[in-house]
Scaffold this motif. Sequence first.
Motif, PDB file in Angstrom:
ATOM      1  N   GLU A 200      52.708   8.103  50.074  1.00  0.00           N
ATOM      2  CA  GLU A 200      53.293   9.438  49.894  1.00  0.00           C
ATOM      3  C   GLU A 200      52.695  10.151  48.691  1.00  0.00           C
ATOM      4  O   GLU A 200      52.678  11.368  48.631  1.00  0.00           O
ATOM      5  CB  GLU A 200      54.817   9.306  49.727  1.00  0.00           C
TER       6      GLU A 200
ATOM      7  N   GLU B  45      64.309  10.289  47.952  1.00  0.00           N
ATOM      8  CA  GLU B  45      63.618  10.628  46.700  1.00  0.00           C
ATOM      9  C   GLU B  45      64.677  10.770  45.598  1.00  0.00           C
ATOM     10  O   GLU B  45      65.827  11.113  45.868  1.00  0.00           O
ATOM     11  CB  GLU B  45      62.875  11.963  46.845  1.00  0.00           C
TER      12      GLU B  45
ATOM     13  N   MET C 270      60.120   5.234  44.239  1.00  0.00           N
ATOM     14  CA  MET C 270      61.496   5.355  44.603  1.00  0.00           C
ATOM     15  C   MET C 270      62.035   4.047  45.154  1.00  0.00           C
ATOM     16  O   MET C 270      62.582   3.982  46.227  1.00  0.00           O
ATOM     17  CB  MET C 270      61.708   6.505  45.606  1.00  0.00           C
TER      18      MET C 270
HETATM   19 ZN    ZN Z   1      58.566   9.888  45.530  1.00  0.00          ZN
END
Ligand code: ZN
Length: 350
Positions: A123, A152, A94
Amino acid sequence: MNLKQDLGDLTLELVNISSVSKDEKAIADQIESTLKEMSHLKTTRINNTLIAQTNFGHKQRVVIAGHLDTVPANNNFPGKKTATEIIGLGSVDMKGGVAVALKLAQDLASAKYDITYLFYESEEIETRFNGLELVTNEAKDLLNCDFAILMEPTNAILEVGCQGSLRFEVTSTGTRSHSARWWKGKNAIHEITKILDILNNYQPRQPVIDGQQYKEGLQAVKINGGVAGNVVPDLVTVSINHRFAPDTSVVEAEKNMAKLFKDFNFKLIDSSPSAPTGLNNELIKEFVAAIGLEIAPKFGWTDVARFANAGIPAINFGPGDPNLAHHPDEVVTIKQINDVYTSLKNWLSA
Ligand SMILES: [Zn+2]
Protein backbone atom coordinates in the motif's frame (compact mmCIF):
# COMPACT_ATOMS: atom_id res chain seq x y z
CA MET A 1 0.70 -17.19 14.65
CA ASN A 2 -0.84 -17.36 18.10
CA LEU A 3 -4.26 -15.68 18.12
CA LYS A 4 -4.90 -16.73 21.72
CA GLN A 5 -2.52 -14.04 23.01
CA ASP A 6 -3.90 -10.59 23.78
CA LEU A 7 -4.09 -7.89 21.10
CA GLY A 8 -0.99 -6.07 22.36
CA ASP A 9 1.19 -9.19 22.08
CA LEU A 10 -0.34 -10.07 18.72
CA THR A 11 0.43 -6.56 17.41
CA LEU A 12 4.02 -6.89 18.64
CA GLU A 13 4.34 -10.29 16.93
CA LEU A 14 3.16 -8.69 13.65
CA VAL A 15 5.48 -5.69 14.09
CA ASN A 16 8.39 -8.08 14.50
CA ILE A 17 7.78 -9.81 11.17
CA SER A 18 9.58 -7.45 8.81
CA SER A 19 7.26 -6.52 5.91
CA VAL A 20 8.63 -3.50 4.12
CA SER A 21 6.75 -3.00 0.81
CA LYS A 22 7.49 -5.73 -1.75
CA ASP A 23 8.88 -7.95 1.00
CA GLU A 24 5.62 -9.24 2.47
CA LYS A 25 6.01 -12.95 1.71
CA ALA A 26 6.92 -13.97 5.27
CA ILE A 27 4.02 -12.15 6.92
CA ALA A 28 1.59 -13.29 4.20
CA ASP A 29 2.73 -16.94 4.64
CA GLN A 30 2.07 -16.81 8.38
CA ILE A 31 -1.28 -15.09 8.08
CA GLU A 32 -2.35 -17.46 5.30
CA SER A 33 -1.66 -20.57 7.38
CA THR A 34 -3.43 -18.99 10.37
CA LEU A 35 -6.52 -18.15 8.29
CA LYS A 36 -6.57 -21.59 6.69
CA GLU A 37 -6.99 -23.17 10.13
CA MET A 38 -10.36 -21.40 10.45
CA SER A 39 -13.06 -23.63 9.02
CA HIS A 40 -15.59 -20.77 8.71
CA LEU A 41 -13.35 -18.92 6.22
CA LYS A 42 -12.55 -19.53 2.58
CA THR A 43 -9.10 -18.08 2.00
CA THR A 44 -7.69 -17.09 -1.38
CA ARG A 45 -4.17 -15.84 -1.96
CA ILE A 46 -3.14 -13.60 -4.84
CA ASN A 47 0.56 -12.89 -4.72
CA ASN A 48 1.06 -11.65 -1.11
CA THR A 49 -2.53 -10.54 -0.66
CA LEU A 50 -5.05 -12.65 1.26
CA ILE A 51 -8.81 -12.60 0.96
CA ALA A 52 -10.72 -14.62 3.59
CA GLN A 53 -14.49 -14.84 3.26
CA THR A 54 -17.19 -16.09 5.62
CA ASN A 55 -20.20 -17.76 4.10
CA PHE A 56 -22.89 -17.27 6.70
CA GLY A 57 -25.58 -16.80 4.05
CA HIS A 58 -26.42 -13.17 4.90
CA LYS A 59 -27.62 -10.71 2.27
CA GLN A 60 -25.12 -8.05 3.26
CA ARG A 61 -21.35 -8.28 3.34
CA VAL A 62 -18.69 -6.06 4.88
CA VAL A 63 -15.01 -5.95 3.95
CA ILE A 64 -12.51 -5.40 6.77
CA ALA A 65 -9.22 -4.40 5.20
CA GLY A 66 -5.65 -3.69 6.22
CA HIS A 67 -2.35 -3.50 4.42
CA LEU A 68 0.54 -5.71 5.48
CA ASP A 69 3.46 -3.56 4.38
CA THR A 70 5.35 -0.82 6.17
CA VAL A 71 7.69 1.94 5.08
CA PRO A 72 11.44 1.13 5.54
CA ALA A 73 12.78 0.89 9.10
CA ASN A 74 14.28 3.96 10.74
CA ASN A 75 15.98 2.64 13.90
CA ASN A 76 12.55 1.37 14.97
CA PHE A 77 12.73 -2.35 14.23
CA PRO A 78 12.20 -4.73 16.00
CA GLY A 79 9.42 -3.31 18.14
CA LYS A 80 8.86 -3.48 21.89
CA LYS A 81 6.05 -3.50 24.38
CA THR A 82 5.48 -1.54 27.57
CA ALA A 83 2.60 -2.02 29.99
CA THR A 84 0.38 0.23 27.87
CA GLU A 85 1.96 0.63 24.42
CA ILE A 86 3.40 -1.12 21.40
CA ILE A 87 6.36 0.76 19.98
CA GLY A 88 8.05 0.28 16.61
CA LEU A 89 7.82 0.22 12.84
CA GLY A 90 4.28 -0.40 11.64
CA SER A 91 2.71 -0.37 15.11
CA VAL A 92 0.49 2.54 14.04
CA ASP A 93 0.48 2.06 10.26
CA MET A 94 -1.03 -0.45 10.52
CA LYS A 95 -0.27 -3.66 12.34
CA GLY A 96 -2.52 -2.74 15.28
CA GLY A 97 -5.38 -2.74 12.75
CA VAL A 98 -4.19 -6.00 11.20
CA ALA A 99 -4.13 -7.59 14.68
CA VAL A 100 -7.74 -6.47 15.24
CA ALA A 101 -8.85 -7.94 11.90
CA LEU A 102 -7.09 -11.27 12.58
CA LYS A 103 -8.65 -11.55 16.02
CA LEU A 104 -12.11 -10.77 14.58
CA ALA A 105 -11.55 -13.39 11.88
CA GLN A 106 -10.93 -15.97 14.57
CA ASP A 107 -13.57 -14.90 17.08
CA LEU A 108 -16.51 -14.33 14.74
CA ALA A 109 -17.52 -17.84 13.67
CA SER A 110 -20.95 -16.28 13.19
CA ALA A 111 -21.94 -12.64 12.71
CA LYS A 112 -24.72 -10.29 11.71
CA TYR A 113 -23.27 -9.82 8.19
CA ASP A 114 -21.01 -11.83 6.00
CA ILE A 115 -17.43 -10.61 6.29
CA THR A 116 -14.50 -10.54 3.89
CA TYR A 117 -11.12 -9.98 5.51
CA LEU A 118 -8.58 -8.45 3.17
CA PHE A 119 -4.89 -8.37 4.09
CA TYR A 120 -3.03 -6.75 1.23
CA GLU A 121 0.45 -5.96 0.05
CA SER A 122 2.30 -2.83 -1.02
CA GLU A 123 0.00 0.00 0.00
CA GLU A 124 2.90 2.33 0.77
CA ILE A 125 4.33 2.39 -2.76
CA GLU A 126 3.18 2.98 -6.33
CA THR A 127 -0.30 1.93 -7.41
CA ARG A 128 0.98 -0.76 -9.78
CA PHE A 129 2.16 -2.83 -6.78
CA ASN A 130 -0.90 -2.20 -4.58
CA GLY A 131 -2.64 -5.44 -3.53
CA LEU A 132 -6.07 -3.83 -3.33
CA GLU A 133 -5.64 -2.49 -6.85
CA LEU A 134 -4.52 -5.97 -7.96
CA VAL A 135 -7.60 -7.70 -6.52
CA THR A 136 -9.88 -4.96 -7.89
CA ASN A 137 -8.47 -5.49 -11.37
CA GLU A 138 -8.03 -9.26 -11.39
CA ALA A 139 -10.61 -10.75 -9.05
CA LYS A 140 -13.15 -8.07 -8.27
CA ASP A 141 -15.80 -10.68 -7.34
CA LEU A 142 -13.77 -11.49 -4.25
CA LEU A 143 -14.45 -7.96 -3.01
CA ASN A 144 -18.22 -7.93 -3.60
CA CYS A 145 -19.67 -6.20 -0.55
CA ASP A 146 -21.90 -3.42 0.69
CA PHE A 147 -19.18 -1.43 2.34
CA ALA A 148 -15.59 -1.58 3.50
CA ILE A 149 -13.88 -0.66 6.76
CA LEU A 150 -10.27 0.29 6.18
CA MET A 151 -8.27 -0.04 9.37
CA GLU A 152 -5.83 2.79 8.74
CA PRO A 153 -4.96 4.68 11.97
CA THR A 154 -7.67 7.17 13.00
CA ASN A 155 -7.05 7.35 16.76
CA ALA A 156 -9.95 4.91 17.11
CA ILE A 157 -12.58 7.33 15.82
CA LEU A 158 -14.39 7.26 12.46
CA GLU A 159 -12.75 9.27 9.70
CA VAL A 160 -14.86 9.66 6.58
CA GLY A 161 -14.05 10.31 2.95
CA CYS A 162 -10.63 11.54 2.01
CA GLN A 163 -9.21 14.52 0.21
CA GLY A 164 -7.74 14.06 -3.25
CA SER A 165 -4.23 15.07 -4.23
CA LEU A 166 -2.76 16.63 -7.35
CA ARG A 167 0.96 17.11 -7.97
CA PHE A 168 1.99 19.44 -10.73
CA GLU A 169 4.85 21.62 -11.89
CA VAL A 170 4.76 25.25 -12.86
CA THR A 171 7.71 26.73 -14.69
CA SER A 172 8.99 30.26 -14.90
CA THR A 173 11.13 30.94 -17.95
CA GLY A 174 13.67 33.61 -18.85
CA THR A 175 16.67 34.06 -21.11
CA ARG A 176 20.09 32.66 -20.25
CA SER A 177 23.09 35.00 -20.30
CA HIS A 178 26.42 35.61 -18.58
CA SER A 179 25.84 37.28 -15.23
CA ALA A 180 28.54 39.85 -16.11
CA ARG A 181 26.27 40.99 -18.97
CA TRP A 182 23.03 40.38 -17.11
CA TRP A 183 21.09 42.93 -19.22
CA LYS A 184 21.32 40.48 -22.12
CA GLY A 185 19.23 37.94 -20.21
CA LYS A 186 16.02 37.58 -18.18
CA ASN A 187 16.32 35.93 -14.79
CA ALA A 188 13.81 33.08 -14.35
CA ILE A 189 14.46 32.96 -10.57
CA HIS A 190 13.47 36.62 -10.21
CA GLU A 191 10.30 35.83 -12.12
CA ILE A 192 9.04 33.27 -9.62
CA THR A 193 7.73 35.96 -7.28
CA LYS A 194 4.64 35.86 -9.50
CA ILE A 195 4.19 32.15 -8.73
CA LEU A 196 4.81 32.74 -5.02
CA ASP A 197 2.24 35.57 -5.00
CA ILE A 198 -0.39 33.20 -6.37
CA LEU A 199 0.48 30.65 -3.68
CA ASN A 200 0.50 33.20 -0.87
CA ASN A 201 -2.78 34.80 -1.94
CA TYR A 202 -4.59 31.51 -2.44
CA GLN A 203 -7.65 31.18 -0.19
CA PRO A 204 -8.22 27.46 0.40
CA ARG A 205 -11.85 26.34 0.45
CA GLN A 206 -13.14 24.68 3.60
CA PRO A 207 -16.35 23.09 2.34
CA VAL A 208 -18.75 21.30 4.68
CA ILE A 209 -19.77 18.00 3.10
CA ASP A 210 -22.30 15.72 4.82
CA GLY A 211 -21.62 17.67 8.02
CA GLN A 212 -17.82 17.32 7.81
CA GLN A 213 -15.54 20.29 7.24
CA TYR A 214 -12.69 19.60 4.86
CA LYS A 215 -9.67 21.85 4.37
CA GLU A 216 -8.15 22.24 0.92
CA GLY A 217 -4.53 23.22 0.46
CA LEU A 218 -1.98 24.48 -2.03
CA GLN A 219 1.67 24.13 -1.11
CA ALA A 220 4.92 24.45 -3.03
CA VAL A 221 6.86 21.32 -2.11
CA LYS A 222 10.04 21.64 -4.17
CA ILE A 223 11.89 24.16 -6.28
CA ASN A 224 14.48 23.57 -8.98
CA GLY A 225 16.49 26.15 -10.83
CA GLY A 226 19.82 27.75 -11.52
CA VAL A 227 22.67 26.86 -13.86
CA ALA A 228 26.03 28.04 -12.45
CA GLY A 229 27.60 30.78 -10.33
CA ASN A 230 28.04 33.11 -13.28
CA VAL A 231 24.90 32.42 -15.34
CA VAL A 232 21.55 34.21 -15.37
CA PRO A 233 19.17 31.21 -15.22
CA ASP A 234 16.47 30.71 -17.83
CA LEU A 235 14.32 28.10 -16.10
CA VAL A 236 12.84 27.48 -12.64
CA THR A 237 10.40 24.71 -11.84
CA VAL A 238 8.16 24.85 -8.78
CA SER A 239 6.54 21.56 -7.73
CA ILE A 240 3.17 22.09 -6.11
CA ASN A 241 0.82 19.82 -4.21
CA HIS A 242 -2.88 20.61 -4.20
CA ARG A 243 -5.22 18.83 -1.76
CA PHE A 244 -8.89 19.00 -2.67
CA ALA A 245 -12.14 18.13 -0.90
CA PRO A 246 -14.42 15.16 -1.69
CA ASP A 247 -16.84 17.35 -3.67
CA THR A 248 -14.19 17.90 -6.35
CA SER A 249 -13.05 15.44 -9.01
CA VAL A 250 -9.50 15.11 -10.30
CA VAL A 251 -10.58 16.67 -13.62
CA GLU A 252 -12.11 19.68 -11.86
CA ALA A 253 -9.10 20.09 -9.59
CA GLU A 254 -6.74 20.02 -12.56
CA LYS A 255 -8.88 22.56 -14.40
CA ASN A 256 -8.89 24.85 -11.34
CA MET A 257 -5.11 24.70 -10.99
CA ALA A 258 -4.41 25.16 -14.71
CA LYS A 259 -6.61 28.27 -14.57
CA LEU A 260 -4.92 29.61 -11.44
CA PHE A 261 -1.48 29.28 -13.10
CA LYS A 262 -2.66 30.17 -16.61
CA ASP A 263 0.29 32.50 -17.23
CA PHE A 264 2.84 29.72 -16.71
CA ASN A 265 3.71 26.36 -18.17
CA PHE A 266 1.58 23.88 -16.25
CA LYS A 267 2.41 20.17 -16.16
CA LEU A 268 0.41 17.56 -14.26
CA ILE A 269 2.68 14.99 -12.57
CA ASP A 270 0.17 12.71 -10.84
CA SER A 271 -3.22 12.67 -9.22
CA SER A 272 -5.24 10.70 -6.69
CA PRO A 273 -9.02 11.06 -6.53
CA SER A 274 -10.90 12.16 -3.44
CA ALA A 275 -13.44 9.83 -1.83
CA PRO A 276 -16.99 10.67 -0.75
CA THR A 277 -17.92 10.44 2.93
CA GLY A 278 -20.24 7.48 2.35
CA LEU A 279 -22.50 8.92 5.06
CA ASN A 280 -25.58 8.61 2.85
CA ASN A 281 -25.08 4.85 2.42
CA GLU A 282 -27.70 2.97 4.52
CA LEU A 283 -25.32 0.38 5.95
CA ILE A 284 -22.69 3.01 6.80
CA LYS A 285 -25.41 5.04 8.55
CA GLU A 286 -26.36 1.99 10.57
CA PHE A 287 -22.68 1.31 11.35
CA VAL A 288 -22.01 4.90 12.43
CA ALA A 289 -25.08 4.92 14.70
CA ALA A 290 -24.20 1.54 16.24
CA ILE A 291 -20.53 2.37 16.80
CA GLY A 292 -21.51 5.70 18.39
CA LEU A 293 -18.06 7.29 18.03
CA GLU A 294 -16.93 10.74 17.01
CA ILE A 295 -16.79 11.35 13.24
CA ALA A 296 -14.12 13.49 11.58
CA PRO A 297 -13.07 14.22 8.00
CA LYS A 298 -10.02 12.38 6.63
CA PHE A 299 -7.46 14.86 5.34
CA GLY A 300 -4.78 12.42 4.21
CA TRP A 301 -5.20 10.21 1.18
CA THR A 302 -6.05 6.59 1.94
CA ASP A 303 -7.25 3.58 0.00
CA VAL A 304 -10.88 4.47 0.82
CA ALA A 305 -10.54 6.39 -2.46
CA ARG A 306 -9.46 3.19 -4.21
CA PHE A 307 -12.50 1.41 -2.76
CA ALA A 308 -14.76 4.31 -3.80
CA ASN A 309 -13.31 4.14 -7.30
CA ALA A 310 -14.26 0.45 -7.41
CA GLY A 311 -17.83 1.40 -6.41
CA ILE A 312 -17.44 0.33 -2.76
CA PRO A 313 -18.26 2.92 -0.09
CA ALA A 314 -15.57 2.83 2.60
CA ILE A 315 -14.73 4.36 5.95
CA ASN A 316 -11.45 4.68 7.90
CA PHE A 317 -11.45 3.20 11.40
CA GLY A 318 -8.37 1.92 13.18
CA PRO A 319 -6.09 2.22 16.23
CA GLY A 320 -3.16 4.64 16.33
CA ASP A 321 -2.51 8.34 15.83
CA PRO A 322 -2.38 9.07 12.07
CA ASN A 323 0.21 11.80 12.75
CA LEU A 324 2.63 9.07 13.83
CA ALA A 325 2.29 7.01 10.65
CA HIS A 326 5.70 6.75 8.90
CA HIS A 327 7.27 8.51 11.91
CA PRO A 328 10.41 6.97 13.48
CA ASP A 329 8.66 7.10 16.87
CA GLU A 330 5.59 5.09 15.91
CA VAL A 331 3.71 4.04 19.04
CA VAL A 332 0.14 2.83 19.61
CA THR A 333 -1.71 2.36 22.89
CA ILE A 334 -2.96 -1.13 23.60
CA LYS A 335 -6.17 0.48 24.82
CA GLN A 336 -6.95 1.86 21.35
CA ILE A 337 -6.34 -1.53 19.75
CA ASN A 338 -8.68 -3.16 22.27
CA ASP A 339 -11.31 -0.41 21.84
CA VAL A 340 -11.46 -0.79 18.06
CA TYR A 341 -11.71 -4.56 18.41
CA THR A 342 -14.54 -4.28 20.95
CA SER A 343 -16.50 -1.76 18.86
CA LEU A 344 -16.31 -3.91 15.75
CA LYS A 345 -16.99 -7.15 17.58
CA ASN A 346 -20.06 -5.72 19.33
CA TRP A 347 -21.40 -4.29 16.09
CA LEU A 348 -20.84 -7.48 14.10
CA SER A 349 -22.22 -9.82 16.71
CA ALA A 350 -25.25 -7.73 17.71
ZN1 ZN B 1 -1.29 2.81 6.12
